[in-house]
Design a protein around this motif. Structure first.
Motif: not given
Length: 121
Positions: A88-108
């Motif tokens: 339920h993220y507003s868009n993939p970019s918001a998810f990617n940003n949250a993921f990177k902020k949390y894990y310090k790397v992008t999902p990719k």
């Protein structure tokens, strides 16, 4: 919980129910404010009791649950767009940003299967 005996029964019920709801609903529709209203406790009491019981504030707890679920989904081969919709993220970019902020790397970067490996975080 160290202080559970000091809490009123309705507060214990509220934090237990809130945790279950947060664990099973990964979107943003269930807020601390909404949980407090539903269970008849103040938001501040709910947040403090939740943090005392589970070791993290509601916002941090919910983020951790979402990020752990995202990591599981990505490990199963789901793409970031599908994960962002599921969580339920507003868009993939918001998810990617949250993921990177949390894990310090992008999902990719974490799940780049082109070399046969994935990072463990």
């Amino acid at each position: 919980m160290r202080n559970r005996k000091k809490l009123k029964k309705h507060v214990v019920i509220a934090i237990t129910a809130a945790k279950q709801i947060f664990d099973n609903n990964l979107g943003d529709e269930y807020t601390a404010y909404r949980m407090a209203l539903t269970y008849g406790v103040s938001r501040n009491v709910l947040q403090k009791a939740f943090k005392d019981e589970y070791g993290a504030g509601i916002r941090d707890y919910r983020l951790r649950i979402r990020m752990e679920k995202s990591k599981d989904l990505l490990a199963l081969g789901k793409d970031a767009k599908e994960v962002s919709i599921t969580l339920h993220y507003s868009n993939p970019s918001a998810f990617n940003n949250a993921f990177k902020k949390y894990y310090k790397v992008t999902p990719k970067e974490m799940f780049d299967f082109t070399d046969g490996d994935s990072l463990s975080a």
